[in-house]
Enzyme design. Structure first.
Site, PDB file in Angstrom:
ATOM      1  N   GLU A  64       0.832  -1.213   0.000  1.00  0.00           N
ATOM      2  CA  GLU A  64       0.000   0.000   0.000  1.00  0.00           C
ATOM      3  C   GLU A  64       0.862   1.256   0.000  1.00  0.00           C
ATOM      4  O   GLU A  64       0.564   2.233  -0.688  1.00  0.00           O
ATOM      5  CB  GLU A  64      -0.934   0.029   1.222  1.00  0.00           C
TER       6      GLU A  64
ATOM      7  N   ARG B 246       0.668   3.759  -3.248  1.00  0.00           N
ATOM      8  CA  ARG B 246       0.068   5.082  -3.022  1.00  0.00           C
ATOM      9  C   ARG B 246       1.121   6.166  -2.803  1.00  0.00           C
ATOM     10  O   ARG B 246       1.077   7.216  -3.436  1.00  0.00           O
ATOM     11  CB  ARG B 246      -0.865   5.036  -1.819  1.00  0.00           C
TER      12      ARG B 246
ATOM     13  N   ASP C 152      -4.662  -9.790  -8.463  1.00  0.00           N
ATOM     14  CA  ASP C 152      -4.893  -8.822  -9.549  1.00  0.00           C
ATOM     15  C   ASP C 152      -3.694  -8.093 -10.150  1.00  0.00           C
ATOM     16  O   ASP C 152      -3.292  -8.319 -11.279  1.00  0.00           O
ATOM     17  CB  ASP C 152      -5.975  -7.806  -9.136  1.00  0.00           C
TER      18      ASP C 152
ATOM     19  N   GLU D 236     -12.188   0.303 -10.358  1.00  0.00           N
ATOM     20  CA  GLU D 236     -11.833  -0.660 -11.417  1.00  0.00           C
ATOM     21  C   GLU D 236     -12.771  -0.656 -12.622  1.00  0.00           C
ATOM     22  O   GLU D 236     -12.323  -0.822 -13.765  1.00  0.00           O
ATOM     23  CB  GLU D 236     -11.727  -2.081 -10.831  1.00  0.00           C
TER      24      GLU D 236
HETATM   25  C1  DMJ Z   1      -6.316   0.475  -5.130  1.00  0.00           C
HETATM   26  O1  DMJ Z   1      -5.572   0.785  -4.015  1.00  0.00           O
HETATM   27  C2  DMJ Z   1      -5.495  -0.191  -6.183  1.00  0.00           C
HETATM   28  O2  DMJ Z   1      -6.154  -0.118  -7.384  1.00  0.00           O
HETATM   29  C3  DMJ Z   1      -5.185  -1.604  -5.869  1.00  0.00           C
HETATM   30  O3  DMJ Z   1      -4.489  -2.249  -6.898  1.00  0.00           O
HETATM   31  C4  DMJ Z   1      -6.445  -2.371  -5.605  1.00  0.00           C
HETATM   32  N1  DMJ Z   1      -7.379  -1.716  -4.800  1.00  0.00           N
HETATM   33  C5  DMJ Z   1      -7.507  -0.308  -4.703  1.00  0.00           C
HETATM   34  C6  DMJ Z   1      -8.747   0.289  -5.276  1.00  0.00           C
HETATM   35  O4  DMJ Z   1      -9.842  -0.482  -5.307  1.00  0.00           O
END
Ligand code: DMJ
Length: 624
Positions: free
Chosen positions: A249, A253, A382, A516
């Protein structure tokens, strides 16, 4: 003969005894003689000295050479001085002539050629600097910043699109202003209770919303707010905290947000902070295999994994989603360690057997063995797949290994996980120990965009096929929104027990402002220009405005099938980083952050493609 007798002005006792009148006349005569000799000398100097104009021009253009020599010259060395002086004059003359020829050449050039020459000169100096190991005050290599193309856009010509784009900007302004007003400096905003919200994902690092929003502010040309956010980063963003953070995270971010802000604005503070934070994350890789821990104490450098993860494993989507940022960290810091760490992750994965070509979500960092055989293109898996493709694209398509890994993985996903419902909806199921769970997450919906983005490079003429797959996934995800009461998508939806694209479990009915589905609309719009994607995006905007906008910002909702929204009271930082940015780009022209120059990290932070060095024969006019 004493000198005194020859010099009438020399005061001697005998002088006092001479007749004053006759002596004064002689004096006057001698004085006149000396004076006229002096004046003749001065005139002579004007005519016989070297060309003074050349000398002066030499002084102005080459002062340092002259000065150096003047300082070094001594009276006793007169021969050497004369020789040196001649050399200097010759050099001055030569340089002067050269400068005149160059000036003449330059005047004959077109302005763009002159510009190119200046750029070449600059590049040369920069290269020399780097070769010499030029460092700035922070001991970082000196890098000349050049803004990649398309960092800002312009208004679309079509009035409706322009109006919709303006509306998205207003939404961003409202989300940002609310955060500023009620939660400035906290990680996120609680828009219902109008206060700050701290997520434990970031330990005691503060300001997640500020860092996540920086590039969106820039892209939307909200420059005053961008400056305010920059100032906060400069003064308050601190990584020297005794706290445990999520490596993934913080990377996507904070590191991603800072890198994007640097590449968009050129402000050194962002480069510096991104590298500082990257360095803080490096101890996470201290495991027997080099597969990083999920959690890391930034002060002690001690890492561990999520207690709920199968057999103490690290998570595929976490350790597999560092590549883009770490490659850029190496580029900007000159420190190869970042790139080495992420390339080693690939090596470890390459050595392992993949069940049916699939990558299980869990991998033990001590033994280097898979944990439970769960596979998902949604949560836990993912962005690993996303980063394989984007690693290739970001390397200007030179990372052939990344390319192969991506297309092989996609093939395995198609074979083992992609299914069509009886109602004709394509979905990507999850795989648990050989059994399919016919469920798709909101998170999985990013795959429509990913598959569209990769379709162009697909091997074996599969481009058209992959574009169809991408369009079908976009449609399925749109259905997951359309089949709810609030017209917002659930966290997870199923294709069994007689339902299609609907959440059946209470704990899958929430919507937390995730991006998404809109992300996929944006990619599909760029590649097809089919107006339905903009329409679907606009439907989402209306639902967000109606059900998520509250007095103090935007909030998620607990049940998208309820007749009225029950707010969860969190304005997620990714709402500003991703959801609103992708919406804005959906209603912008394609040359705003164009895909040939930018790749979005998984938090929608744009990173520039690292252009391969042109080889000599690639260079235009090289052969002429
Ligand atoms: C985001 O922090 C990023 O896209 C991450 O890869 C997956 N989840 C969240 C948003 O849904």
């Amino acid at each position: 003969m004493p000198i005194a007798t020859l010099l009438p002005f020399t005061a001697t006792p005998s002088r006092k005894s001479a007749s004053p009148t006759s002596f004064r006349l002689t004096e006057k005569f001698i004085l006149l003689l000396v004076f006229s000799a002096f004046i003749t000398l001065c005139f002579g100097a004007i005519f016989f000295l070297p060309d003074s104009s050349k000398l002066l021009s030499g002084v102005f253009f080459h002062s340092s050479a002259v000065e150096t020599n003047t300082r070094k010259g001594t009276d006793s060395d007169s021969n050497i001085a004369v020789g040196t002086e001649e050399k200097i004059l010759a050099k001055i003359r030569k340089d002067h002539e050269k400068a005149l020829v160059e000036a003449k050449d330059t005047l004959q050039k077109r302005p763009d050629e002159i510009k190119q020459d200046i750029q070449n000169e600059k590049d040369k100096v920069l290269k020399e600097d780097l070769v010499k190991g030029g460092k700035d005050d922070n001991n970082l290599p000196v890098i000349e910043y050049v803004q990649p193309p398309g960092a800002t856009g312009h208004e679309p010509s079509d009035p409706e699109t322009k109006e919709r784009r303006e509306k998205i900007k207003e939404m961003m302004k409202f989300a940002w202003d609310s955060y500023k007003r009620y939660a400035w400096g906290s990680n996120e905003l609680r828009p219902v209770s109008k206060q700050g919200h701290s997520s434990n994902l970031f330990g005691s690092i503060k300001g997640a919303t500020i860092v996540d929003a920086l590039d969106t502010l820039y892209v939307m040309e909200m420059y005053e707010d961008f400056e305010m956010a920059t100032e906060w980063v400069e003064k308050n963003l601190d990584f020297n905290v005794n706290a445990e953070v999520s490596v993934f995270e913080v990377n996507i971010r904070f590191v991603g947000g800072l890198l994007s802000a640097y590449y968009l604005s050129g402000k050194e503070v962002f480069r510096k902070k991104a590298i500082q934070l990257g360095e803080k994350l490096l101890p996470a890789f201290k495991t027997p295999t080099g597969i990083p821990w999920a959690l890391l104490n930034l002060k002690s450098g001690i890492g561990r994994n999520w207690p709920w993860a199968s057999g103490g494993s690290s998570i595929l989507a976490e350790y597999g989603t560092l590549h883009l940022e770490f490659m850029h960290l190496s580029k900007l810091s000159g420190n190869p360690a970042f790139a080495e760490k992420v390339m080693n992750i690939r090596k470890v994965l390459n050595r392992l057997d993949k069940p049916q070509g699939l990558y299980p979500n869990y991998l033990n960092p001590n033994s280097g063995q898979w944990g439970q055989h769960h596979v998902s293109v949604g949560g836990l898996g993912d962005s690993f797949y996303e980063y394989l493709l984007k690693a290739w694209l970001m390397s200007d398509k030179t990372d052939e290994e990344g390319k192969k890994l991506y297309y092989d993985a996609l093939q395995a996903i198609e074979t083992s996980l992609m299914r069509k419902s009886s109602g004709g909806l394509t979905y990507i199921a999850e795989w648990k120990g050989g059994l399919l769970e016919h469920k798709m997450g909101h998170l999985t919906c990013f795959a429509g965009g990913m598959i569209a983005l990769g379709a162009d490079g697909a091997p074996e003429d599969k481009t058209g096929h992959q574009m169809e797959q991408a369009a079908e996934i976009a449609r399925t995800c749109h259905e997951s929104y359309a089949r709810t009461t609030l017209k917002l998508g659930p966290e997870g939806f199923r294709f069994d027990g007689g339902v299609e694209a609907i959440a059946t479990r209470q704990n899958e009915k929430y919507f937390i402002l995730r991006p998404e589905v809109i992300e996929t609309y944006m990619y599909m719009w760029r590649f097809t220009h089919d107006p339905k994607y903009r329409e679907w995006g606009w439907e989402a905007v209306q639902a967000l405005e109606k059900h998520c906008r509250v007095e103090g910002g935007y909030s998620g909702v607990r049940d998208v099938y309820a007749s009225s929204p029950n707010h969860d009271d969190v304005q997620q930082s990714f709402y500003l980083a991703e959801t609103l940015k992708y919406l804005f780009l959906l209603f912008s022209d394609d040359d705003h952050l164009p895909f040939e120059h930018w790749v979005f990290n998984t938090e929608a932070h744009p990173l520039p493609v690292i252009k391969k060095e042109m080889t000599d024969t690639d260079k235009p006019n090289q052969l002429e």
